[in-house]
Motif scaffolding. Structure first.
Motif, mmCIF file in Angstrom:
data_model
loop_
_atom_site.group_PDB
_atom_site.id
_atom_site.type_symbol
_atom_site.label_atom_id
_atom_site.label_comp_id
_atom_site.label_asym_id
_atom_site.label_seq_id
_atom_site.Cartn_x
_atom_site.Cartn_y
_atom_site.Cartn_z
ATOM 1 N N GLN A 29 0.865 -1.177 0.000
ATOM 2 C CA GLN A 29 0.000 0.000 0.000
ATOM 3 C C GLN A 29 0.900 1.225 0.000
ATOM 4 O OE1 GLN A 29 -2.893 0.168 3.149
ATOM 5 N NE2 GLN A 29 -3.663 2.165 2.527
ATOM 6 N N THR A 30 0.780 2.065 -1.012
ATOM 7 C CA THR A 30 1.696 3.189 -1.136
ATOM 8 C C THR A 30 1.370 4.290 -0.136
ATOM 9 O OG1 THR A 30 0.341 4.197 -2.869
ATOM 10 C CG2 THR A 30 2.145 2.760 -3.575
ATOM 11 N N THR A 31 2.420 4.969 0.297
ATOM 12 C CA THR A 31 2.286 6.129 1.176
ATOM 13 C C THR A 31 2.825 7.394 0.520
ATOM 14 O OG1 THR A 31 4.383 5.513 2.207
ATOM 15 C CG2 THR A 31 2.361 4.789 3.310
ATOM 16 N N ALA A 32 3.724 7.254 -0.452
ATOM 17 C CA ALA A 32 4.275 8.388 -1.201
ATOM 18 C C ALA A 32 4.839 7.852 -2.511
ATOM 19 C CB ALA A 32 5.363 9.104 -0.404
ATOM 20 N N ILE A 33 4.732 8.650 -3.563
ATOM 21 C CA ILE A 33 5.105 8.198 -4.917
ATOM 22 C C ILE A 33 5.986 9.265 -5.549
ATOM 23 C CG2 ILE A 33 4.222 7.591 -7.204
ATOM 24 C CD1 ILE A 33 1.472 7.068 -5.519
ATOM 25 N N GLY A 34 7.126 8.872 -6.059
ATOM 26 C CA GLY A 34 8.011 9.817 -6.719
ATOM 27 C C GLY A 34 7.564 10.126 -8.138
ATOM 28 N N GLU A 73 8.938 4.894 -9.057
ATOM 29 C CA GLU A 73 9.412 4.721 -7.687
ATOM 30 C C GLU A 73 8.258 5.028 -6.733
ATOM 31 O OE1 GLU A 73 12.525 7.475 -6.583
ATOM 32 O OE2 GLU A 73 11.496 9.163 -7.511
ATOM 33 N N ALA A 74 8.303 4.399 -5.580
ATOM 34 C CA ALA A 74 7.283 4.648 -4.566
ATOM 35 C C ALA A 74 7.756 4.076 -3.239
ATOM 36 C CB ALA A 74 5.942 4.022 -4.961
ATOM 37 N N ALA A 75 7.119 4.543 -2.180
ATOM 38 C CA ALA A 75 7.325 3.986 -0.848
ATOM 39 C C ALA A 75 5.975 3.577 -0.290
ATOM 40 C CB ALA A 75 7.990 5.010 0.069
ATOM 41 N N GLY A 76 6.001 2.630 0.644
ATOM 42 C CA GLY A 76 4.748 2.194 1.235
ATOM 43 C C GLY A 76 4.951 1.148 2.304
ATOM 44 N N VAL A 77 3.870 0.464 2.620
ATOM 45 C CA VAL A 77 3.859 -0.538 3.680
ATOM 46 C C VAL A 77 3.410 -1.876 3.100
ATOM 47 C CG1 VAL A 77 2.850 -1.193 5.904
ATOM 48 C CG2 VAL A 77 3.328 1.218 5.414
ATOM 49 N N VAL A 78 4.137 -2.937 3.439
ATOM 50 C CA VAL A 78 3.794 -4.269 2.956
ATOM 51 C C VAL A 78 2.462 -4.715 3.561
ATOM 52 C CG1 VAL A 78 4.463 -6.712 2.957
ATOM 53 C CG2 VAL A 78 6.194 -4.927 2.587
ATOM 54 N N VAL A 79 1.561 -5.164 2.686
ATOM 55 C CA VAL A 79 0.252 -5.666 3.098
ATOM 56 C C VAL A 79 0.231 -7.187 3.106
ATOM 57 C CG1 VAL A 79 -2.202 -5.737 2.507
ATOM 58 C CG2 VAL A 79 -0.913 -3.602 2.258
ATOM 59 N N ASP A 80 0.870 -7.792 2.098
ATOM 60 C CA ASP A 80 0.860 -9.253 1.981
ATOM 61 C C ASP A 80 2.097 -9.683 1.204
ATOM 62 O OD1 ASP A 80 -0.026 -11.849 2.252
ATOM 63 O OD2 ASP A 80 -1.482 -11.731 0.601
#
Length: 320
Positions: free
Chosen positions: A30-35, A59-66
């Motif tokens: 699940q993305t939290t910020a996208i370049g 590029e992007a940053a986020g949190v692993v969901v599965d």
């Protein structure tokens, strides 16, 4: 957000993701910020052709969901950044192979990770494995106030290189001076090589790092020292026009390369190692990542317009 056909920013539209699931070697994030990067505009415009509808974002940053059944090293809840296998990070949820992800250290927040991964690894490539710059050498950095350029200037200073920065306006040149450039110019491109030669006692620079392309190519040729290297890595003003090897001979037995970041990240573990180097540079204070623009994900077209109008400085991000 995708482009429905090659063209301008007005082609960017919303698309539903549908149900997403992981294959054995994949991770759902699940993305939290996208370049946002200039290469995104090349994909959207058709300069770099892509299947329709055109995925956007590299590029992007986020949190692993599965995670898939064969994935090791990542678990739900991990903070990660990614370089995708193909464009498509302008999204709220993304599935990627685990080897395209890296862990984000506690010292780096998600926005900085999303703003710096692709651009920062490009700066690493340009300065070190591609440009092979060393302390005591001199480099000319075009577009020095942009997302990549501003990181390249800082990276080169951190390793002891003398930096001649060039930007399109005096204000942008001053930004380059403020982050460490030894010389910061906004000289018109037809006069740039003469100014570079003046600053280097007639010798020219060891390496030119040129993300501008067509408009800057003559200046790059004329500003490079004998047996020097031109690294042409972007097309902000259009692709470099066709040239003859004899042009390199006349300019001083020059070398030219057109690198691609993924060719410098082609060994197992190379992405994690390079990202570790980047994040360590940021955490140490050697690199300051400026986020010059924040847009909502649905405002991606507006972000593209600002970038193409040269209205941005530093990095631009989208927030889901």
């Amino acid at each position: 957000m995708v482009a429905r056909a090659p063209g301008g920013p007005d082609q960017i539209v919303r698309a539903e993701l549908g149900a997403l699931s992981c294959a054995a070697d994949e991770v759902l994030v699940q993305t939290t910020a996208i370049g946002v990067n200039f290469i995104d505009t090349y994909h959207r415009s058709g300069l770099y052709p892509q299947p329709l509808p055109i995925g956007l974002g590299s590029e992007a940053a986020g949190v692993v969901v599965d995670v898939g059944s064969a994935v090791t090293g990542f678990v739900a809840g991990d903070r990660v950044a990614m370089l995708p296998t193909s464009p498509g990070t302008y999204a709220t949820m993304i599935v990627q192979p685990a080897d395209r992800l890296v862990h984000i250290p506690d010292a780096i927040d998600d926005e900085i990770a999303a703003a710096s991964l692709l651009k920062g690894l490009t700066a690493w490539m340009l300065a070190e494995p591609c440009g092979k710059l060393k302390a005591g050498q001199t480099a000319l950095v075009h577009a020095s106030a942009g997302g990549v350029g501003s990181l390249v200037v800082q990276w080169l200073k951190a390793i002891g290189v003398t930096v001649i920065a060039h930007a399109g306006t005096a204000a942008k040149a001053e930004r380059s001076r403020a982050i460490g450039a030894d010389h910061a110019l906004s000289t018109p491109l037809p006069d740039l090589a003469d100014e570079v030669r003046r600053l280097t006692d007639g010798r020219g620079v060891d390496v030119v790092l040129d993300g501008v392309g067509a408009a800057s190519w003559p200046a790059s040729l004329a500003a490079t020292a004998r047996r020097g290297l031109i690294v042409t890595y972007g097309n902000a003003s259009g692709p470099v026009p066709p040239f003859s090897p004899q042009d390199l001979n006349k300019a001083g037995s020059l070398f030219v390369t057109r690198p691609k970041l993924y060719d410098y990240l082609d060994e197992p573990g190379s992405l994690a190692a390079a990202a570790g180097r980047l994040f360590a540079m940021i955490a140490s204070g050697a690199l300051t990542v400026e986020i010059g623009g924040r847009y909502k994900l649905e405002e991606a077209a507006e972000a593209h317009r600002a970038m193409e109008a040269r209205q941005t400085t530093g990095s631009t991000i989208l927030l889901p």
